[in-house]
Design a protein around this motif. Structure first.
Motif, mmCIF file in Angstrom:
data_model
loop_
_atom_site.group_PDB
_atom_site.id
_atom_site.type_symbol
_atom_site.label_atom_id
_atom_site.label_comp_id
_atom_site.label_asym_id
_atom_site.label_seq_id
_atom_site.Cartn_x
_atom_site.Cartn_y
_atom_site.Cartn_z
ATOM 1 N N GLY A 223 0.836 -1.225 -0.006
ATOM 2 C CA GLY A 223 0.104 0.050 -0.065
ATOM 3 C C GLY A 223 0.849 1.178 0.025
ATOM 4 O O GLY A 223 0.428 2.351 -0.511
ATOM 5 N N ALA B 284 -3.633 5.432 7.854
ATOM 6 C CA ALA B 284 -3.370 4.287 6.792
ATOM 7 C C ALA B 284 -2.096 3.582 7.587
ATOM 8 O O ALA B 284 -2.043 2.280 7.751
ATOM 9 C CB ALA B 284 -3.231 4.811 5.625
ATOM 10 N N ILE C 63 -6.732 0.294 1.223
ATOM 11 C CA ILE C 63 -6.785 0.977 2.569
ATOM 12 C C ILE C 63 -5.806 2.396 2.345
ATOM 13 O O ILE C 63 -6.583 3.158 2.940
ATOM 14 C CB ILE C 63 -5.924 0.090 3.501
ATOM 15 N N VAL C 64 -5.030 2.447 1.818
ATOM 16 C CA VAL C 64 -4.228 3.739 1.672
ATOM 17 C C VAL C 64 -4.971 4.800 1.000
ATOM 18 O O VAL C 64 -5.219 5.970 1.396
ATOM 19 C CB VAL C 64 -2.938 3.371 1.321
ATOM 20 N N ASN C 65 -5.496 4.267 -0.382
ATOM 21 C CA ASN C 65 -6.142 5.250 -1.009
ATOM 22 C C ASN C 65 -7.368 5.696 -0.572
ATOM 23 O O ASN C 65 -8.017 6.703 -0.735
ATOM 24 C CB ASN C 65 -6.233 4.591 -2.428
ATOM 25 N N ARG C 66 -8.094 4.938 0.066
ATOM 26 C CA ARG C 66 -9.545 5.211 0.740
ATOM 27 C C ARG C 66 -9.197 6.464 1.585
ATOM 28 O O ARG C 66 -9.996 7.287 1.802
ATOM 29 C CB ARG C 66 -10.156 4.037 1.311
ATOM 30 N N PHE C 67 -8.180 6.051 2.602
ATOM 31 C CA PHE C 67 -7.883 7.031 3.557
ATOM 32 C C PHE C 67 -7.553 8.313 2.788
ATOM 33 O O PHE C 67 -7.809 9.425 3.330
ATOM 34 C CB PHE C 67 -6.736 6.525 4.292
ATOM 35 N N THR D 211 -2.783 1.577 10.862
ATOM 36 C CA THR D 211 -3.733 0.415 10.179
ATOM 37 C C THR D 211 -2.603 -0.804 10.110
ATOM 38 O O THR D 211 -3.027 -1.796 10.374
ATOM 39 C CB THR D 211 -4.707 0.659 9.141
ATOM 40 N N TYR E 298 -1.843 10.611 6.063
ATOM 41 C CA TYR E 298 -1.205 9.048 6.047
ATOM 42 C C TYR E 298 -1.393 8.561 7.378
ATOM 43 O O TYR E 298 -1.250 7.324 7.301
ATOM 44 C CB TYR E 298 0.115 9.180 5.458
#
Length: 469
Positions: A268, A424, A402-406, A427, A421
């Protein structure tokens, strides 16, 4: 007459040096390792298609999903037909994927890019990734971690070549694109030409590996190597488990979970590497990190990814697979926490933490074939490896998602800062913790899953038992 691609035509003759095999494997892995350099032109695709980071990230995710699926489905086929035919198929799919993706960019259709780079190219990734692994383990039964590390480091180091090459080619194909300007973005036509060029170049490089790879003759073993010595090591078996039986063992699924967690945490961030370093050091809407420097950062991460695959995997031959994964996962938890909390204090701290994280990420990939060989034996280790890579498919979706949604929830590309960031990254600490526990639970495979022993294997097992008694 047998085809030049058939397994029978690749058996090594007398006097052949096993050290000629890793360069052939590297030619393939360095080529398909371009997948780690997608962040270099990610912003250009966002602008060209007027799409979100998540929508463009799907290209990479589809490719990784197809990598895992094609490796799982094609693993037994690769074992049966040998590495040369598999490498040839991989080269054709990888190059075709680039050409179809170039067409998709030129006509402004994102779904065609999904089909080309994602589906067709992803099949090339999967077949190309596993094609030399089983062969290397058979050539290096005495040092499987070293052998797979030498080849798989090429996949991690692919971006070391592809990142600066792509940046340079984009500037050639688009006179208005300036890599030194953080606000400059390459045109869609430049990305299309880039894909065409890379497709041709990588096909030629992969052909070198295809026609220089060799498999050892039946019954071959290195001079002075005694298979019985393997039994003296923890978790290492001298028996064999088939790919069909392997997936019915708890150890397979625990290791699958370990790989899933390690890859989810790393992929990610890696997929977002170039814009990430710019965002971490952005003030008043302007980043102190230029596009060219960000591309260099991707190259540094590629070096860490590549070095980790060789150094940590080779180290696992000495300390064991389970302890080295405790380092990958436990050390990763510490580094991700520090990156979230103090990563923005200086570029040196940010780069150092990212380098350590990517070395663990790469080490996890390179060590897993040797871990599989320890648990299940060399019989169908390539096919078992292919099935284990379905964890990579899941991680290829989960990590970037996960990263892009955040990030999508925090704002638009080019306006984000380090704080965007933090959720993410934290997480990912939890994800690594799950993998850490799974690794601790891995145990030797019960005898009921073993294949019937041949005379030589039974003798090696008896000798190993006598040494440990």
């Amino acid at each position: 007459m047998a085809s030049i691609l058939d397994r029978e035509r690749t058996v090594a003759g007398p006097g052949y040096s096993r050290w000629l095999v890793p360069p052939a494997a590297l030619a393939v892995h360095l080529s398909i390792g371009q997948a780690y350099a997608t962040s270099v032109y990610k912003t250009a695709l966002v602008k060209h298609f007027d799409a979100s980071l998540t929508a463009i990230g799907v290209i990479f995710s589809i490719a990784i999903v197809m990598l895992g699926l094609s490796a799982a489905v094609g693993g037994v086929w690769v074992e049966r037909n040998g590495p040369r035919k598999a490498m040839f198929v991989a080269a054709c799919c990888w190059a075709t994927g680039f050409l179809v993706a170039a067409f998709g960019v030129s006509i402004g259709q994102l779904w065609v890019v999904y089909l080309g780079y994602g589906v067709i190219g992803g099949i090339g990734l999967g077949i190309g990734y596993i094609s030399p692994v089983s062969t290397l383990i058979k050539w290096f039964p005495d040092r499987p971690g070293l052998a797979t590390g030498m080849a798989i480091m090429g996949f991690g180091g692919g971006a070391l070549i592809a990142s600066p090459l792509s940046t340079q080619l984009l500037s050639w194909f688009d006179d208005g694109y300036n890599p030194a300007d953080p606000k400059s973005v390459a045109s869609g036509s430049a990305v299309s030409m880039l894909f065409l060029t890379l497709g041709v170049l990588y096909f030629l490089v992969m052909m070198y590996g295809t026609f220089t790879i060799r498999v050892p003759p039946e019954g071959w073993k290195p001079e002075g190597f005694d298979p019985a010595t393997l039994k003296t090591k923890s978790l290492v078996t001298t028996a064999n488990v088939s790919a069909t039986n392997a997936i019915h063992t708890p150890s397979f699924w625990l290791l699958w979970t370990v790989l899933l967690c390690n890859v989810t945490a790393g992929i990610g961030i890696l997929e977002q590497a170039s814009p990430m370093i710019q965002d971490f050091f952005r003030e008043d809407g302007t980043s102190s990190v230029t596009v060219a420097v960000a591309g260099g950062f991707v190259g540094i991460l590629s070096m860490a990814n590549m070095a980790g695959r060789f150094v940590w995997s080779s180290t696992s031959d000495v300390v064991g697979r389970k302890p080295i994964y405790m380092l990958y996962l436990g050390g990763g938890m510490i580094c991700y926490t520090l990156l979230a909390l103090i990563g923005a204090t200086s570029t040196a701290v940010f780069v150092l933490l990212a380098v350590v994280i990517l070395s663990f990420y790469g080490g996890g990939f390179a060590t897993v074939p040797a871990y599989l060989r320890d648990l299940f034996g060399p019989f169908q280790v390539g096919a078992i490896h292919g099935r284990l890579l379905t964890a990579w498919s899941v991680a290829g979706v989960a990590g970037p998602l996960i990263v892009n949604r955040f990030l999508d929830a925090q704002g638009k590309p080019g306006t984000l800062t380090a704080s965007a960031y933090r959720p993410a990254l934290l997480t990912m600490v939890g994800v690594l913790a799950v993998g850490f526990v799974a690794n601790l639970l891995i145990r030797p495979v019960p005898d009921r899953f073993h294949e019937p022993a041949t005379g030589d294997e039974a003798q090696a097992t008896t000798a190993g038992a006598e040494r440990t008694s």
